[in-house]
Design a protein around this motif. Structure first.
Motif, mmCIF file in Angstrom:
data_model
loop_
_atom_site.group_PDB
_atom_site.id
_atom_site.type_symbol
_atom_site.label_atom_id
_atom_site.label_comp_id
_atom_site.label_asym_id
_atom_site.label_seq_id
_atom_site.Cartn_x
_atom_site.Cartn_y
_atom_site.Cartn_z
ATOM 1 N N VAL A 76 28.401 14.958 -2.547
ATOM 2 C CA VAL A 76 28.643 14.793 -1.106
ATOM 3 C C VAL A 76 28.152 16.061 -0.431
ATOM 4 O O VAL A 76 28.498 17.172 -0.849
ATOM 5 C CB VAL A 76 30.133 14.568 -0.816
ATOM 6 C CG1 VAL A 76 30.387 14.530 0.684
ATOM 7 C CG2 VAL A 76 30.627 13.288 -1.488
ATOM 8 N N LEU A 77 27.347 15.919 0.614
ATOM 9 C CA LEU A 77 26.774 17.077 1.302
ATOM 10 C C LEU A 77 27.485 17.332 2.623
ATOM 11 O O LEU A 77 27.685 16.414 3.427
ATOM 12 C CB LEU A 77 25.284 16.844 1.570
ATOM 13 C CG LEU A 77 24.529 17.995 2.256
ATOM 14 C CD1 LEU A 77 24.523 19.248 1.389
ATOM 15 C CD2 LEU A 77 23.104 17.568 2.608
ATOM 16 N N GLY A 78 27.869 18.583 2.861
ATOM 17 C CA GLY A 78 28.446 18.960 4.131
ATOM 18 C C GLY A 78 27.385 19.012 5.220
ATOM 19 O O GLY A 78 26.462 19.811 5.146
ATOM 20 N N VAL A 79 27.502 18.129 6.197
ATOM 21 C CA VAL A 79 26.574 18.094 7.336
ATOM 22 C C VAL A 79 27.419 17.947 8.595
ATOM 23 O O VAL A 79 27.802 16.840 8.980
ATOM 24 C CB VAL A 79 25.565 16.933 7.244
ATOM 25 C CG1 VAL A 79 24.595 16.997 8.434
ATOM 26 C CG2 VAL A 79 24.799 16.967 5.940
ATOM 27 N N GLY A 80 27.753 19.062 9.216
ATOM 28 C CA GLY A 80 28.603 19.000 10.396
ATOM 29 C C GLY A 80 28.380 20.204 11.283
ATOM 30 O O GLY A 80 27.636 21.118 10.938
ATOM 31 N N GLY A 81 29.025 20.199 12.421
ATOM 32 C CA GLY A 81 28.876 21.311 13.343
ATOM 33 C C GLY A 81 29.334 20.928 14.728
ATOM 34 O O GLY A 81 29.924 19.863 14.945
ATOM 35 N N ASN A 82 29.025 21.793 15.683
ATOM 36 C CA ASN A 82 29.477 21.542 17.052
ATOM 37 C C ASN A 82 28.319 21.284 18.007
ATOM 38 O O ASN A 82 28.477 21.357 19.223
ATOM 39 C CB ASN A 82 30.346 22.699 17.560
ATOM 40 C CG ASN A 82 29.631 24.036 17.519
ATOM 41 O OD1 ASN A 82 28.527 24.144 16.986
ATOM 42 N ND2 ASN A 82 30.246 25.062 18.081
ATOM 43 N N ASN A 83 27.153 20.970 17.443
ATOM 44 C CA ASN A 83 25.988 20.580 18.241
ATOM 45 C C ASN A 83 25.559 19.200 17.754
ATOM 46 O O ASN A 83 24.868 19.074 16.739
ATOM 47 C CB ASN A 83 24.864 21.601 18.066
ATOM 48 C CG ASN A 83 23.634 21.279 18.906
ATOM 49 O OD1 ASN A 83 23.408 20.131 19.280
ATOM 50 N ND2 ASN A 83 22.831 22.289 19.185
ATOM 51 N N THR A 84 25.989 18.166 18.442
ATOM 52 C CA THR A 84 25.752 16.796 17.991
ATOM 53 C C THR A 84 24.268 16.509 17.806
ATOM 54 O O THR A 84 23.858 15.923 16.793
ATOM 55 C CB THR A 84 26.355 15.798 18.998
ATOM 56 O OG1 THR A 84 27.721 16.142 19.257
ATOM 57 C CG2 THR A 84 26.270 14.379 18.477
ATOM 58 N N ALA A 85 23.448 16.924 18.753
ATOM 59 C CA ALA A 85 22.012 16.638 18.679
ATOM 60 C C ALA A 85 21.381 17.275 17.439
ATOM 61 O O ALA A 85 20.516 16.677 16.782
ATOM 62 C CB ALA A 85 21.310 17.141 19.942
ATOM 63 N N SER A 86 21.813 18.488 17.100
ATOM 64 C CA SER A 86 21.283 19.164 15.924
ATOM 65 C C SER A 86 21.629 18.414 14.644
ATOM 66 O O SER A 86 20.781 18.271 13.745
ATOM 67 C CB SER A 86 21.825 20.590 15.871
ATOM 68 O OG SER A 86 21.381 21.256 14.707
ATOM 69 N N ILE A 87 22.849 17.920 14.557
ATOM 70 C CA ILE A 87 23.260 17.159 13.377
ATOM 71 C C ILE A 87 22.472 15.855 13.282
ATOM 72 O O ILE A 87 22.002 15.462 12.200
ATOM 73 C CB ILE A 87 24.766 16.871 13.421
ATOM 74 C CG1 ILE A 87 25.553 18.174 13.427
ATOM 75 C CG2 ILE A 87 25.189 16.012 12.232
ATOM 76 C CD1 ILE A 87 27.017 18.001 13.764
ATOM 77 N N VAL A 88 22.315 15.190 14.391
ATOM 78 C CA VAL A 88 21.546 13.940 14.409
ATOM 79 C C VAL A 88 20.118 14.193 13.927
ATOM 80 O O VAL A 88 19.569 13.426 13.120
ATOM 81 C CB VAL A 88 21.559 13.325 15.822
ATOM 82 C CG1 VAL A 88 20.503 12.232 15.950
ATOM 83 C CG2 VAL A 88 22.949 12.775 16.141
#
Length: 300
Positions: A76-88
């Motif tokens: 499972v890879l951690g892919v998160g943050g507080n910039n929605t566009a960057s994660i997308v």
């Protein structure tokens, strides 16, 4: 997602004395988890100190773990943050062929409303090529993802398949378990309440302490899932003191002291984190060696 029921571990990123990533130690740690009957591995979660890794280091860490794992356990890879566009954008561009799912933390620092949290994960669910596990950890994000928000996401998006619930609130966890759709995983993100959550109907844990004591902690979770309560609690109480200790001066400083005691890696962390002080290091070393001795004697 039956492969993600049980015990997952949030892998550390081990460092050499000079602060560089120790890839040989990372491979040893992966092997240690597999030997300890862990069910799956979480890559670049908070415990892996991704906030202090460069983009190049993150890619190298992923490569090392994938190579060391050789397809034996789900990743499972951690892919998160507080910039929605960057994660997308990352979800659209990254190769996820080695991964079973992603773990995505609720946005931190921004302190979005529940509607903002919902819209954030809606955007992620709409583009993610792999299943999504939500991650609620109010102590780090400064906002609590409420059960109503989680359950709305779980019911509206089939690829949101679970939540790592780390609010430290067993009542909130029980509300999630009570209201969840069939197959949705409620995963403990708090080692100390893992067994109560499992016995209440949870699906397991993404753990820090299990990384240091994989055989014991994963067996505890299996016994809990089998409703073998007394046996499960016997193991819980063997490890409970260490759970308190590893978080006493921050994560992953504590678990890295356990790895140092086990001879798997150094205890080096990157600023702004600092290593555990001598008192805590000595207590963790003593506990680790005592527990190792007890396990060895039982095996004989």
């Amino acid at each position: 997602m039956k492969s993600l029921i049980g015990t997952g571990v949030a892998l550390v990123t081990p460092f050499k004395a000079d602060g560089s990533v120790d890839h040989e130690a990372l491979a040893r740690i992966v092997e240690f988890q597999i030997d300890g009957n862990i069910d799956y591995l979480v890559v670049l979660g908070t415990t892996g100190e991704p906030a202090t890794l460069t983009s190049e280091e993150k890619e190298a860490v992923i490569k090392t773990i994938v190579s060391a794992n050789t397809g034996r356990l789900p990743l499972v890879l951690g892919v998160g943050g507080n910039n929605t566009a960057s994660i997308v954008n990352e979800l659209k561009s990254r190769d996820f062929s080695a991964f079973t799912a992603i773990l995505s933390v609720s946005p931190y620092y921004n302190k979005p409303t529940q509607e903002g949290i919902y819209q954030h994960f809606k955007a992620i669910a709409q583009v993610s090529p792999v299943p999504v596990i939500l991650y609620n950890v109010p102590g780090r994000t400064a906002s609590n993802m409420l059960p109503a928000t989680v359950l709305k996401l779980a019911k509206e998006f089939k690829n949101i398949i679970g939540i790592k619930e780390a609010a430290g609130d067993i009542v909130q966890a029980m509300k999630l378990i009570q209201g969840k759709p069939d197959g949705f995983l409620v995963i403990s993100g708090d080692d100390m309440v893992t067994l109560p959550m499992v016995l209440a109907g949870g699906s397991g844990v993404i753990s820090v302490i299990a990384e240091g004591f994989p055989a014991l902690f994963s067996e505890m979770v299996r016994l809990g899932l089998q409703r073998r309560v007394d046996e499960a609690y016997e193991l819980h109480y063997k490890i409970a003191d260490a759970i308190d200790m590893i978080f006493e001066q921050g994560n992953p400083a504590g678990i890295k002291e356990v790895f140092k005691s086990l001879g798997l890696s150094t205890n080096v962390v990157r600023l702004p984190l600092v290593s555990a002080d001598a008192d805590l290091a000595n207590r963790l070393d003593s506990f680790t060696k005592k527990l190792q001795s007890q396990v060895s004697e039982k095996a004989i």
